[in-house]
Every structure is written in C-alpha cells, then in structure tokens.
Scaffold this motif. Structure first.
Motif, PDB file in Angstrom:
ATOM      1  N   MET A  31       5.853  10.076   0.154  1.00  0.00           N
ATOM      2  CA  MET A  31       4.618   9.391   0.483  1.00  0.00           C
ATOM      3  C   MET A  31       3.790   9.130  -0.774  1.00  0.00           C
ATOM      4  O   MET A  31       3.217   8.058  -0.931  1.00  0.00           O
ATOM      5  N   GLU A  32       3.731  10.097  -1.672  1.00  0.00           N
ATOM      6  CA  GLU A  32       2.953   9.939  -2.888  1.00  0.00           C
ATOM      7  C   GLU A  32       3.468   8.767  -3.716  1.00  0.00           C
ATOM      8  O   GLU A  32       2.695   7.963  -4.231  1.00  0.00           O
ATOM      9  N   SER A  38       2.489   1.117  -3.904  1.00  0.00           N
ATOM     10  CA  SER A  38       1.674   0.119  -3.206  1.00  0.00           C
ATOM     11  C   SER A  38       0.445  -0.246  -4.030  1.00  0.00           C
ATOM     12  O   SER A  38       0.071  -1.418  -4.114  1.00  0.00           O
ATOM     13  N   ASN A  39      -0.181   0.742  -4.638  1.00  0.00           N
ATOM     14  CA  ASN A  39      -1.334   0.470  -5.498  1.00  0.00           C
ATOM     15  C   ASN A  39      -0.927  -0.369  -6.706  1.00  0.00           C
ATOM     16  O   ASN A  39      -1.654  -1.271  -7.120  1.00  0.00           O
ATOM     17  N   TYR A  40       0.248  -0.072  -7.265  1.00  0.00           N
ATOM     18  CA  TYR A  40       0.770  -0.863  -8.381  1.00  0.00           C
ATOM     19  C   TYR A  40       1.001  -2.313  -7.955  1.00  0.00           C
ATOM     20  O   TYR A  40       0.617  -3.247  -8.657  1.00  0.00           O
ATOM     21  N   ILE A  41       1.630  -2.496  -6.803  1.00  0.00           N
ATOM     22  CA  ILE A  41       1.913  -3.841  -6.298  1.00  0.00           C
ATOM     23  C   ILE A  41       0.613  -4.619  -6.115  1.00  0.00           C
ATOM     24  O   ILE A  41       0.495  -5.767  -6.546  1.00  0.00           O
ATOM     25  N   GLY A  43      -2.296  -4.126  -7.525  1.00  0.00           N
ATOM     26  CA  GLY A  43      -2.895  -4.406  -8.827  1.00  0.00           C
ATOM     27  C   GLY A  43      -2.209  -5.560  -9.527  1.00  0.00           C
ATOM     28  O   GLY A  43      -2.859  -6.434 -10.117  1.00  0.00           O
ATOM     29  N   THR A  44      -0.890  -5.592  -9.458  1.00  0.00           N
ATOM     30  CA  THR A  44      -0.125  -6.667 -10.081  1.00  0.00           C
ATOM     31  C   THR A  44      -0.377  -7.996  -9.392  1.00  0.00           C
ATOM     32  O   THR A  44      -0.543  -9.024 -10.055  1.00  0.00           O
ATOM     33  N   VAL A  45      -0.428  -7.978  -8.078  1.00  0.00           N
ATOM     34  CA  VAL A  45      -0.688  -9.210  -7.325  1.00  0.00           C
ATOM     35  C   VAL A  45      -2.074  -9.745  -7.639  1.00  0.00           C
ATOM     36  O   VAL A  45      -2.273 -10.949  -7.801  1.00  0.00           O
ATOM     37  N   ARG A  46      -3.043  -8.857  -7.785  1.00  0.00           N
ATOM     38  CA  ARG A  46      -4.419  -9.280  -8.064  1.00  0.00           C
ATOM     39  C   ARG A  46      -4.587  -9.900  -9.444  1.00  0.00           C
ATOM     40  O   ARG A  46      -5.590 -10.544  -9.715  1.00  0.00           O
ATOM     41  N   GLU A  47      -3.622  -9.703 -10.330  1.00  0.00           N
ATOM     42  CA  GLU A  47      -3.700 -10.312 -11.657  1.00  0.00           C
ATOM     43  C   GLU A  47      -3.576 -11.833 -11.599  1.00  0.00           C
ATOM     44  O   GLU A  47      -4.048 -12.524 -12.491  1.00  0.00           O
ATOM     45  N   LYS A  48      -2.940 -12.338 -10.554  1.00  0.00           N
ATOM     46  CA  LYS A  48      -2.831 -13.782 -10.365  1.00  0.00           C
ATOM     47  C   LYS A  48      -4.181 -14.314  -9.901  1.00  0.00           C
ATOM     48  O   LYS A  48      -4.794 -13.744  -8.994  1.00  0.00           O
ATOM     49  N   PRO A  49      -4.663 -15.400 -10.478  1.00  0.00           N
ATOM     50  CA  PRO A  49      -5.964 -15.945 -10.081  1.00  0.00           C
ATOM     51  C   PRO A  49      -6.079 -16.240  -8.582  1.00  0.00           C
ATOM     52  O   PRO A  49      -7.135 -16.030  -7.991  1.00  0.00           O
ATOM     53  N   LEU A  50      -4.997 -16.674  -7.972  1.00  0.00           N
ATOM     54  CA  LEU A  50      -5.025 -16.991  -6.550  1.00  0.00           C
ATOM     55  C   LEU A  50      -5.342 -15.772  -5.691  1.00  0.00           C
ATOM     56  O   LEU A  50      -5.994 -15.875  -4.657  1.00  0.00           O
ATOM     57  N   PHE A  51      -4.912 -14.586  -6.125  1.00  0.00           N
ATOM     58  CA  PHE A  51      -5.063 -13.375  -5.323  1.00  0.00           C
ATOM     59  C   PHE A  51      -6.086 -12.393  -5.893  1.00  0.00           C
ATOM     60  O   PHE A  51      -6.160 -11.258  -5.442  1.00  0.00           O
ATOM     61  N   GLN A  52      -6.902 -12.804  -6.836  1.00  0.00           N
ATOM     62  CA  GLN A  52      -7.811 -11.857  -7.474  1.00  0.00           C
ATOM     63  C   GLN A  52      -8.866 -11.298  -6.528  1.00  0.00           C
ATOM     64  O   GLN A  52      -9.427 -10.240  -6.781  1.00  0.00           O
ATOM     65  N   TYR A  53      -9.126 -11.979  -5.427  1.00  0.00           N
ATOM     66  CA  TYR A  53     -10.136 -11.498  -4.479  1.00  0.00           C
ATOM     67  C   TYR A  53      -9.525 -10.796  -3.270  1.00  0.00           C
ATOM     68  O   TYR A  53     -10.230 -10.471  -2.319  1.00  0.00           O
ATOM     69  N   LEU A  54      -8.234 -10.548  -3.325  1.00  0.00           N
ATOM     70  CA  LEU A  54      -7.566  -9.811  -2.256  1.00  0.00           C
ATOM     71  C   LEU A  54      -8.143  -8.403  -2.208  1.00  0.00           C
ATOM     72  O   LEU A  54      -8.238  -7.718  -3.217  1.00  0.00           O
TER      73      LEU A  54
END
Length: 64
Positions: A31-32, A38-41, A43-54
């Motif tokens: 689980m850890e 999941s937190n890494y994913i 964070g990585t997704v939020r680096e894209k401008p399209l998803f920065q407000y997710l």
C-alpha cells in the motif's frame, strides 16, 4: 483521452474516469508503494500545462 495516455505511459492502468473520480491500478506490492507511486504519477501529470490544475482532494478508498 490525453490523461488516459499519460497514465499508460507512466505504467498504470486507468480503470475508471469521470469528472469526479479517477481509479487507477498499479502493480505495486504494498500500500505504501502504491500511494507513493500514485503521488508520483499525479505530480508528473500536473507538470503538463493542460493538467496543472488537476486536483485530488481525498482518497475515498484503496483496495489491495
């Protein structure tokens, strides 16, 4: 669709997605590690401008 492709590229499987909830599957053994991954994913997704407000506000449930 772009979010789905991004999750796949990062090695997770998108099980369900709506405007209110995203459920992904990882192959992490604990689980850890799954939560850290999941937190890494996210964070990585939020680096894209399209998803920065997710925003993820809470974990409703996590199944092992």
């Amino acid at each position: 669709m772009q979010l789905h492709q991004r999750f796949r590229k990062l090695g997770s499987t998108l099980i369900y997605a709506s405007f209110h909830k995203i459920i992904i599957a990882t192959k992490k053994p604990t689980m850890e590690r799954a939560i850290a991954y999941s937190n890494y994913i996210l964070g990585t997704v939020r680096e894209k401008p399209l998803f920065q407000y997710l925003e993820v506000s809470s974990w409703d449930s996590v199944c092992v």
